[in-house]
Scaffold this motif. Structure first.
Motif, PDB file in Angstrom:
ATOM      1  N   ILE A  63     -90.818-166.365  -5.272  1.00 35.98           N
ATOM      2  CA  ILE A  63     -90.369-165.242  -6.080  1.00 35.98           C
ATOM      3  C   ILE A  63     -90.023-164.072  -5.165  1.00 35.98           C
ATOM      4  O   ILE A  63     -90.796-163.707  -4.273  1.00 35.98           O
ATOM      5  N   VAL A  64     -88.832-163.499  -5.392  1.00 36.98           N
ATOM      6  CA  VAL A  64     -88.401-162.331  -4.630  1.00 36.98           C
ATOM      7  C   VAL A  64     -88.204-161.172  -5.598  1.00 36.98           C
ATOM      8  O   VAL A  64     -88.168-161.349  -6.818  1.00 36.98           O
ATOM      9  N   GLU A  65     -88.053-159.981  -5.039  1.00 38.30           N
ATOM     10  CA  GLU A  65     -87.903-158.787  -5.861  1.00 38.30           C
ATOM     11  C   GLU A  65     -86.588-158.832  -6.649  1.00 38.30           C
ATOM     12  O   GLU A  65     -85.510-158.984  -6.085  1.00 38.30           O
ATOM     13  N   GLY A  66     -86.697-158.702  -7.957  1.00 34.17           N
ATOM     14  CA  GLY A  66     -85.520-158.651  -8.805  1.00 34.17           C
ATOM     15  C   GLY A  66     -85.070-157.217  -9.022  1.00 34.17           C
ATOM     16  O   GLY A  66     -85.339-156.331  -8.217  1.00 34.17           O
ATOM     17  N   ASP A  67     -84.375-156.998 -10.112  1.00 40.90           N
ATOM     18  CA  ASP A  67     -83.838-155.675 -10.431  1.00 40.90           C
ATOM     19  C   ASP A  67     -83.925-155.495 -11.943  1.00 40.90           C
ATOM     20  O   ASP A  67     -83.419-156.332 -12.694  1.00 40.90           O
ATOM     21  N   GLU A  68     -84.566-154.418 -12.384  1.00 40.28           N
ATOM     22  CA  GLU A  68     -84.742-154.203 -13.820  1.00 40.28           C
ATOM     23  C   GLU A  68     -83.412-154.059 -14.552  1.00 40.28           C
ATOM     24  O   GLU A  68     -83.333-154.265 -15.766  1.00 40.28           O
ATOM     25  N   ARG A  69     -82.353-153.725 -13.821  1.00 39.87           N
ATOM     26  CA  ARG A  69     -81.034-153.601 -14.457  1.00 39.87           C
ATOM     27  C   ARG A  69     -80.364-154.960 -14.662  1.00 39.87           C
ATOM     28  O   ARG A  69     -79.371-155.054 -15.393  1.00 39.87           O
TER      29      ARG A  69
END
Length: 241
Positions: free
Chosen positions: A214-220
């Protein structure tokens, strides 16, 4: 003096990424959109699918693209993709999302070693999220972006709460989900043989005992599922521009 750790990290970044293709899945019937065809819904003056494809076109980590859509949209989507030289094919989807992804894999060139599977209805995905996920899959074989869950989640059966998972352990997974090409193809084949169904491609490879990074996603990076989602996407897009 450069230490060994710094040197090693520099060499890792310099290593070329495996050849990565993208399957953009836009073959759903948009049953919750109240009559709006979300594939062609307008966002900042262009159809949603065009914006999604453009981001993958502009990302250096992606080398080729296959768009999977509905039969009635093949010609319109082909016209929209005419200026994107990474798009190798626009093809008709299957009866299920799994079948649509499989058809996308079948349309890719023999050069593809990694494949990114993207929801066509996530038009606000960024090149940064794509690149980050591809690089993680290059190392781990399977990767996906995710964001922490904000709400408290309840497991409910028959209208009764059974349990409340620890929110600190929960993440909302997004796309693109990126995999070793042969791994995903094998996972989908196994599911088809067993008649199994899952809600995302990570679940398919997890069933084979494979761990997903899992990598950092984006709330947008939201998925457009309802008319309200479309309104939110338009507001987010205004902020991003």
């Amino acid at each position: 003096m450069m230490n060994l750790s710094t040197l090693t990290n520099g060499m890792r970044k310099a290593l070329p990424l495996k050849y990565c293709g993208a399957v953009i899945v836009a073959a759903g019937n948009a049953s919750r959109m109240g009559g709006i065809d979300k594939v062609m819904a307008q966002l900042s003056g262009e159809p949603m699918i065009a914006r999604t494809v453009r981001t993958f076109q502009n990302c250096d980590a992606i080398r080729e693209i296959v768009v999977v859509t509905r039969e009635d949209l093949i010609l319109p989507v082909m016209r929209l993709c005419a200026g994107f030289d990474k798009v190798q094919a626009v093809i008709c989807g299957g009866a299920s999302r799994q079948e649509s992804v499989q058809r996308g894999l079948n349309a890719m060139s023999a050069k593809v070693k990694l494949v990114a599977v993207q929801d066509g209805a996530r038009p606000l995905v960024t090149e940064r999220v794509i690149d980050r996920t591809v690089r993680a899959a290059h190392t781990y074989g399977a990767a996906a972006p995710a964001v922490p869950v904000k709400d408290t989640i309840k497991v409910v059966t028959g209208g009764i709460v059974e349990k409340t998972p620890d929110r600190a352990t929960l993440q909302a997974v997004q796309t693109p989900q990126v995999f070793d090409f042969d791994l995903l193809r094998g996972a989908l084949k196994k599911m088809r043989e067993e008649g199994a169904a899952v809600t995302d491609d990570c679940s398919a490879v997890e069933r084979m005992g494979m761990s997903v990074k899992i990598v950092e996603g984006d709330e947008r990076n939201i998925k457009i599922t309802t008319p309200m989602d479309l309104k939110i996407a338009k507001l987010l897009l205004e902020e991003m521009q």
